[in-house]
Structure formats: C-alpha cells, structure tokens
Design an enzyme around this catalytic site. Structure first.
Site, PDB file in Angstrom:
ATOM      1  N   VAL A  82       0.843  -1.202   0.000  1.00  0.00           N
ATOM      2  CA  VAL A  82       0.000   0.000   0.000  1.00  0.00           C
ATOM      3  C   VAL A  82       0.879   1.252   0.000  1.00  0.00           C
ATOM      4  CG1 VAL A  82      -1.750   1.311   1.262  1.00  0.00           C
ATOM      5  CG2 VAL A  82      -1.885  -1.198   1.142  1.00  0.00           C
ATOM      6  N   LYS A  83       0.668   2.101  -1.010  1.00  0.00           N
ATOM      7  CA  LYS A  83       1.467   3.325  -1.158  1.00  0.00           C
ATOM      8  C   LYS A  83       0.696   4.492  -0.551  1.00  0.00           C
ATOM      9  CE  LYS A  83       4.594   4.846  -4.847  1.00  0.00           C
ATOM     10  NZ  LYS A  83       4.749   4.975  -6.317  1.00  0.00           N
TER      11      LYS A  83
END
Ligand code: G3P
Length: 217
Positions: A82-83
C-alpha cells in the site's frame, strides 16, 4: 539492489520479468490514469507477473479513509504494497497498516526529515523522488545519501526505494550510495544494457566467426 518497474504496462513488465530484472513494481495514480485500465484489475494482473511487492497508491487524504482504502487494496493480492503520501495523515495510516502487517511504501518524499518520520512509522519502503529534485536544481542523490546515513545510524529497516529515476546515471549513482531499491520506467531499465562498444565488439566477433565458415549446432 532490487529493481522495481515503475509502470502499469503489462507487456513491458512481462518482457523484463522474463529476463529476470523485476523484483517488484510501483504504480501511482498518474501511472494508472496513463494506463487507461481499471485500477484494481490492472493491479491484480501486475501482481500475477511478479512475486515481489506491487505498490498500489491510496487516493484518500484523511487517515481513516486511507486505512480503509489500504485494507481494500491489500485484498487484491498477497504481494500488494500500500502506497501512502508523506503527509501526517499518510504517516498515521502507515503506522496502522504496518502494525497490521501490511507492506507500506511512503511516497512523495523530498527531505531526509520526511524519510526519518516514515521510518519511525514503520514504513516498509520510503520513496524519495530524485528526478523531481533535480528538476528544480536540487541534488536528488544527496537526499538518498542523507537517508542512507540516517537509516544506518539507527538501524531502521525501512528500505530506500529511489524513485523518479530518469536516466541510467541515476541508477548507477543510487547503487553507489546504497539505495536498497530503485524503481524506473521500462525504457530506462532496458537502456542499462546498452553500450556502443558492446555493439561494436559483438559485430566484430560475429564477422570474424562468419569467416571461419563454422557453426556451433
Ligand atoms: O514512482 C514515482 C515516479 O513515477 C515519479 O516519476 O518522472 O513523474 O518524477 P516522475
């Protein structure tokens, strides 16, 4: 040094994966928009091309919604990372998601202090954008060096994921200063293999071989 491909171009990722040059993939909302594909569909397809982490970026700006989006993205595939943008809300979401065991990549990093915060919040990766610093006449590589020094001083396990890589010199320089990962467009990765003397030397070898009249098979 791990090589991540900064793209959502499935064909280009596959080509590099077949060579053995893909340790992961990074995307961002602009890359997804450029692909013209459905976000979750293309991330799922990319995740099937590599066992390495595939960064999928949230678009919410408030921590609670970022966390909800991150948990949703995480369900796409086991190797989704997850960015999260380097804001206070992004750092709060990073702390929560990291504690849950979700791989996190804190992005849009432009200072060593920002990178220090990301490490303290348990980020799996920090993404300093070196090209965009160079664009405004600042020194992107100096940022990588500073982050490397700080992380090594305190034993932070966050991996430095050098991003906004524009050319082969960026790759070499990042390797020299000890970035853990670099992410670059497919064309930059492919151009790492190019050298005029290699082409010239191979042509001469093959010409001389042709003159022997022999074959190997
Ligand atoms: O991963 C970040 C990268 O996509 C940004 O690159 O060239 O838009 O600064 P660039």
């Amino acid at each position: 040094m791990k090589f991540f491909v900064d793209s959502a171009d499935l064909e280009a990722i596959s080509e590099l994966a077949d060579i053995g040059l893909v340790d992961g993939v990074t995307t961002n909302p602009s890359i997804i928009a450029k692909s013209g594909r459905n976000f979750k569909d293309v991330i799922k397809e990319i995740c099937a091309l590599t066992p390495g982490h595939v960064s999928a970026e949230v678009v919410a700006t408030q921590a609670e919604q970022m966390i909800e989006e991150g948990r949703h993205l995480r369900k796409i595939a086991e190797n989704v990372c997850v960015k999260l943008p380097l804001t206070l809300d992004g750092l709060k979401a990073c702390s929560t998601l990291s504690r849950e065991g979700t791989p996190t990549n804190v992005t849009l990093c432009f200072s060593a202090n920002q990178a220090l915060l990301a490490a303290k919040c348990g980020a799996s990766y920090i993404s300093p954008f070196i090209g965009r610093l160079d664009d405004i006449a600042l020194d992107g590589l100096e940022l990588i060096e500073d982050i490397r020094t700080i992380y090594d001083n305190y034993g932070f396990e966050t991996e430095i994921l050098a991003a906004s890589i524009r050319n082969v010199n960026h790759v070499k320089d990042c390797a020299l200063v000890g970035a853990d990962v670099m992410t670059a467009p497919p064309a930059v990765i492919k151009s790492l293999a190019s050298h005029v003397l290699t082409d010239k030397g191979l042509a001469a070898f093959l010409k001389d071989w042709e003159n022997t009249g022999q074959t190997i098979l």
